[in-house]
Design a protein around this motif. Structure first.
Motif, PDB file in Angstrom:
ATOM      1  N   UNK A  18       2.760  12.107   4.763  1.00 39.59           N
ATOM      2  CA  UNK A  18       3.716  10.766   4.831  1.00 39.59           C
ATOM      3  C   UNK A  18       3.992  10.553   6.407  1.00 39.59           C
ATOM      4  N   UNK A  19       3.291  10.599   7.141  1.00 38.23           N
ATOM      5  CA  UNK A  19       3.441  10.173   8.885  1.00 38.23           C
ATOM      6  C   UNK A  19       4.270   9.381   9.074  1.00 38.23           C
ATOM      7  N   UNK A  20       4.392   8.074   8.221  1.00 38.00           N
ATOM      8  CA  UNK A  20       4.956   7.011   8.794  1.00 38.00           C
ATOM      9  C   UNK A  20       6.467   7.009   8.093  1.00 38.00           C
ATOM     10  N   UNK A  21       7.051   7.918   7.321  1.00 40.91           N
ATOM     11  CA  UNK A  21       8.200   7.872   6.671  1.00 40.91           C
ATOM     12  C   UNK A  21       9.376   7.743   7.774  1.00 40.91           C
TER      13      UNK A  21
ATOM     14  N   UNK B 163      11.363  11.344  -0.118  1.00 44.02           N
ATOM     15  CA  UNK B 163      10.011  11.712  -0.899  1.00 44.02           C
ATOM     16  C   UNK B 163      10.339  12.146  -2.421  1.00 44.02           C
ATOM     17  N   UNK B 164       9.417  11.307  -3.194  1.00 44.17           N
ATOM     18  CA  UNK B 164       9.590  11.435  -4.718  1.00 44.17           C
ATOM     19  C   UNK B 164       8.191  12.161  -5.297  1.00 44.17           C
ATOM     20  N   UNK B 165       8.286  12.979  -6.184  1.00 47.28           N
ATOM     21  CA  UNK B 165       7.278  13.252  -6.914  1.00 47.28           C
ATOM     22  C   UNK B 165       7.216  13.204  -8.392  1.00 47.28           C
TER      23      UNK B 165
ATOM     24  N   UNK C 231       8.409  19.163   5.548  1.00 50.55           N
ATOM     25  CA  UNK C 231       8.650  19.862   7.052  1.00 50.55           C
ATOM     26  C   UNK C 231       9.596  19.349   7.746  1.00 50.55           C
ATOM     27  N   UNK C 232       9.970  19.842   8.984  1.00 48.01           N
ATOM     28  CA  UNK C 232      11.152  19.618   9.787  1.00 48.01           C
ATOM     29  C   UNK C 232      11.060  18.379  10.354  1.00 48.01           C
ATOM     30  N   UNK C 233       9.685  17.771  10.761  1.00 46.98           N
ATOM     31  CA  UNK C 233       9.526  16.405  11.223  1.00 46.98           C
ATOM     32  C   UNK C 233       9.442  15.388  10.135  1.00 46.98           C
TER      33      UNK C 233
ATOM     34  N   UNK D  90       0.921  -1.331  -0.142  1.00 41.89           N
ATOM     35  CA  UNK D  90      -0.039   0.061  -0.032  1.00 41.89           C
ATOM     36  C   UNK D  90       1.004   1.291  -0.015  1.00 41.89           C
ATOM     37  N   UNK D  91       0.284   2.199  -0.613  1.00 34.79           N
ATOM     38  CA  UNK D  91       1.008   3.636  -0.608  1.00 34.79           C
ATOM     39  C   UNK D  91       1.363   4.206   0.797  1.00 34.79           C
ATOM     40  N   UNK D  92       2.472   4.754   1.058  1.00 33.42           N
ATOM     41  CA  UNK D  92       2.228   5.373   2.301  1.00 33.42           C
ATOM     42  C   UNK D  92       2.278   6.792   2.475  1.00 33.42           C
ATOM     43  N   UNK D  93       1.231   7.342   1.559  1.00 32.84           N
ATOM     44  CA  UNK D  93       1.499   8.635   1.304  1.00 32.84           C
ATOM     45  C   UNK D  93      -0.285   9.057   1.231  1.00 32.84           C
ATOM     46  N   UNK D  94      -0.634  10.245   1.802  1.00 31.63           N
ATOM     47  CA  UNK D  94      -2.079  10.609   1.559  1.00 31.63           C
ATOM     48  C   UNK D  94      -1.960  12.060   0.685  1.00 31.63           C
ATOM     49  N   UNK D  95      -2.829  12.126  -0.351  1.00 29.85           N
ATOM     50  CA  UNK D  95      -2.845  13.287  -1.236  1.00 29.85           C
ATOM     51  C   UNK D  95      -4.461  13.624  -1.258  1.00 29.85           C
TER      52      UNK D  95
END
Lengths: 114, 111
Positions: B24-27, B33-35, B65-67, B1-6
């Protein structure tokens, strides 16, 4: 520099037949990956070849297979075609070095199974 | 499953900046991060990637973001040709790692 070339661009096959798709990567690229795109499932990874060896594989049945030649060109084969195999099949090439780099995609082969 | 939400879709006026968010809170620490974007009926096109620092190239800017739990892709002056589906992908840079595509964001640029 030529891009990724996929042939043929369009294909119509009958259920039960088999099909072979071809991908020529960018010159100097040693990694070739294949993806299937359908309206329902989106873009899904099939497998990746590097230096003629399959290095990674997605969750697809054994009817889907591939190979890579010494010149890095790759072929993908689907046997015993089903209606659900109708999709856009995309090939991506990358340098494939130890550090991953960006992948360059071809225009795809649109397969229709009737 | 994708690890991102858009977000599924966004609109932007031509000439304005398009800001596309991605969660991507579980990174993991070693994941980038790729686009990519996909213009109708074409293969996906690489845009940009980054680890933790902001990145800029001729196509776009990437703000992480920093986190590292979210990021924003910025197209500074959107044109009609930027209308496409934009995919945010989290992956390691280990050789052979597959791109796991989610549903992406459909960006519509209008005049």
């Amino acid at each position: 520099k030529a891009g990724v070339t996929q042939t043929p661009r369009y294909l119509i096959k009958t259920r039960g037949q088999q099909v072979t798709l071809s991908c020529s990567p960018i010159s100097g690229h040693r990694s070739v990956s294949w993806y299937q795109q359908t309206p329902g499932q989106g873009l899904q990874f099939l497998f990746e070849y590097f230096s003629e060896t399959q290095r990674n594989k997605g969750n697809f049945p054994g009817r889907f297979s591939g190979r890579q030649f010494s010149n890095s060109r790759s072929e993908m084969n689907v046997s015993t075609l089903e209606l659900g195999d109708s999709a856009l099949y995309l090939c991506a090439s990358s340098e494939g070095s130890l550090r991953g780099t960006e992948a360059f995609f071809g225009q795809g082969t649109r397969l229709t199974v009737v | 499953d994708a690890k991102t939400t858009q977000p599924p879709s966004m609109d932007c006026a031509e000439g304005r900046a398009a800001n596309l968010p991605c969660n991507h809170s579980t990174i993991s620490g070693n994941e980038y991060v790729y686009w990519y974007r996909q213009i109708h009926s074409q293969g996906p096109q690489y845009i940009i990637h980054g680890l933790k620092n902001n990145e800029t190239n001729e196509m776009a800017s990437l703000i992480i973001t920093e986190d590292r739990k979210s990021s924003t892709l910025i197209l500074p002056h959107a044109t009609l040709r930027d209308t496409a589906v934009y995919y945010c992908i989290v992956r390691t840079n280990q050789a052979g790692t597959a791109l796991i595509f989610g549903k992406g964001t459909t960006l519509s640029v209008s005049s």
